[in-house]
Write a protein that holds these residues in place. Sequence first.
Motif, short mmCIF file in Angstrom:
data_model
loop_
_atom_site.label_atom_id
_atom_site.label_comp_id
_atom_site.label_asym_id
_atom_site.label_seq_id
_atom_site.Cartn_x
_atom_site.Cartn_y
_atom_site.Cartn_z
N PRO A 26 37.16 56.82 50.24
CA PRO A 26 35.73 56.54 50.18
C PRO A 26 35.16 56.64 48.77
N ARG A 27 35.88 57.33 47.88
CA ARG A 27 35.35 57.47 46.51
C ARG A 27 35.65 56.25 45.66
N ALA A 28 36.63 55.47 46.10
CA ALA A 28 37.04 54.32 45.29
C ALA A 28 36.17 53.11 45.60
N THR A 29 35.81 52.37 44.58
CA THR A 29 35.02 51.16 44.79
C THR A 29 35.87 50.10 45.48
N LEU A 30 37.11 49.98 45.05
CA LEU A 30 37.95 48.91 45.58
C LEU A 30 38.82 49.40 46.72
N PRO A 31 38.89 48.62 47.82
CA PRO A 31 39.85 48.95 48.88
C PRO A 31 41.27 48.75 48.35
N ARG A 32 42.24 49.46 48.95
CA ARG A 32 43.59 49.47 48.39
C ARG A 32 44.19 48.09 48.12
N PRO A 33 44.07 47.11 49.07
CA PRO A 33 44.71 45.81 48.80
C PRO A 33 44.19 45.18 47.49
N LEU A 34 42.88 45.30 47.25
CA LEU A 34 42.29 44.74 46.02
C LEU A 34 42.69 45.57 44.80
N GLN A 35 42.74 46.89 45.01
CA GLN A 35 43.15 47.77 43.91
C GLN A 35 44.54 47.38 43.40
N SER A 36 45.46 47.12 44.35
CA SER A 36 46.83 46.76 43.95
C SER A 36 46.84 45.43 43.22
N LEU A 37 45.99 44.49 43.66
CA LEU A 37 45.96 43.18 43.02
C LEU A 37 45.40 43.26 41.61
N ILE A 38 44.31 44.00 41.43
CA ILE A 38 43.60 44.01 40.15
C ILE A 38 44.21 45.01 39.17
N GLY A 39 44.56 46.19 39.66
CA GLY A 39 45.28 47.17 38.86
C GLY A 39 44.52 47.75 37.67
N GLN A 40 43.22 47.58 37.60
CA GLN A 40 42.44 48.20 36.52
C GLN A 40 41.01 48.43 37.00
N PRO A 41 40.28 49.37 36.36
CA PRO A 41 38.92 49.65 36.82
C PRO A 41 38.00 48.44 36.65
N LEU A 42 37.01 48.34 37.53
CA LEU A 42 36.09 47.19 37.50
C LEU A 42 35.39 47.04 36.15
N ASP A 43 35.06 48.18 35.50
CA ASP A 43 34.28 48.06 34.25
C ASP A 43 35.13 47.59 33.07
N THR A 44 36.44 47.42 33.29
CA THR A 44 37.26 46.89 32.19
C THR A 44 37.59 45.41 32.41
N LEU A 45 37.08 44.82 33.50
CA LEU A 45 37.37 43.40 33.78
C LEU A 45 36.50 42.49 32.93
N ARG A 46 36.98 41.26 32.72
CA ARG A 46 36.17 40.27 32.02
C ARG A 46 35.33 39.51 33.05
N TRP A 47 34.01 39.45 32.81
CA TRP A 47 33.09 38.81 33.74
C TRP A 47 32.47 37.59 33.06
N ARG A 48 32.32 36.52 33.83
CA ARG A 48 31.72 35.29 33.31
C ARG A 48 30.36 35.09 33.99
N ARG A 49 29.34 34.79 33.20
CA ARG A 49 28.00 34.59 33.77
C ARG A 49 27.95 33.23 34.47
N VAL A 50 27.55 33.20 35.74
CA VAL A 50 27.50 31.93 36.48
C VAL A 50 26.09 31.52 36.86
N ALA A 51 25.15 32.46 36.85
CA ALA A 51 23.74 32.19 37.16
C ALA A 51 22.98 33.39 36.61
N PRO A 52 21.64 33.28 36.49
CA PRO A 52 20.90 34.45 35.98
C PRO A 52 21.19 35.68 36.84
N GLY A 53 21.67 36.76 36.20
CA GLY A 53 21.93 38.01 36.94
C GLY A 53 23.16 37.98 37.83
#
Length: 214
Positions: A86-113
């Motif tokens: 419950p403390r983790a943002t990502l459920p395990r299947p996604l955690q295994s796929l992404i393998g890094q914390p959300l705040d270190t991912l590269r995000w692309r702006r697609v619309a305001p906000g």
Amino acid sequence: MAHHATPELLLDYASGALPAAPAMAIASHMALCPEVSADYTALNRLGGAMLETLEDATPIEAREMAAMLARLDEPAPIAAPTPADPRATLPRPLQSLIGQPLDTLRWRRVAPGVREHKLPLDDGRHKAVLLLIAPGQAVPRHSHRGQELTLVLEGGYRDGDLDFARGDLQVADDTVDHRPVADPHEGCICLVVLDAPIRFTGPWARWINGLVRY
Ligand code: ZN
């Protein structure tokens, strides 16, 4: 049922018929939602019981069927698949796929906000992204050309009269025209899986449809 996977999706997942992207959405949904996880276990047991009955070459009696269906409502003794931390943002299947914390991912702006991070789950048909939506921000009004699965990972959003929170899955198709609005305090992080590009329907629809990449 508006907040859960449909029985069709659960059956397709159980049989291995779902491609990687929607399968990731269902596995992550179950990891966050004990109720759907219990439904899934019951469906699997029902499937197993029906196969045994067929192997015995005995016709399935109506009352046996009714008893099996009634068992679907009972709480399942075994949890499927991995329970979430419950403390983790990502459920395990996604955690295994992404393998890094959300705040270190590269995000692309697609619309305001609204920012997206594309997930490596391409099967030639589906698009799978994480969406990061600022508090109180609306996603531009749109409908769908196929099926859209949205799983809330953090925060939540409101769609018409319905509120979606962590673990909830929304299934939308071409009959749904909506403008989801992220939680005014927490915003929303969600996993979105599409099998066809969405179709913008708001006042700038013609302009936006020409610009947005699938
Ligand atoms: Zn949508």
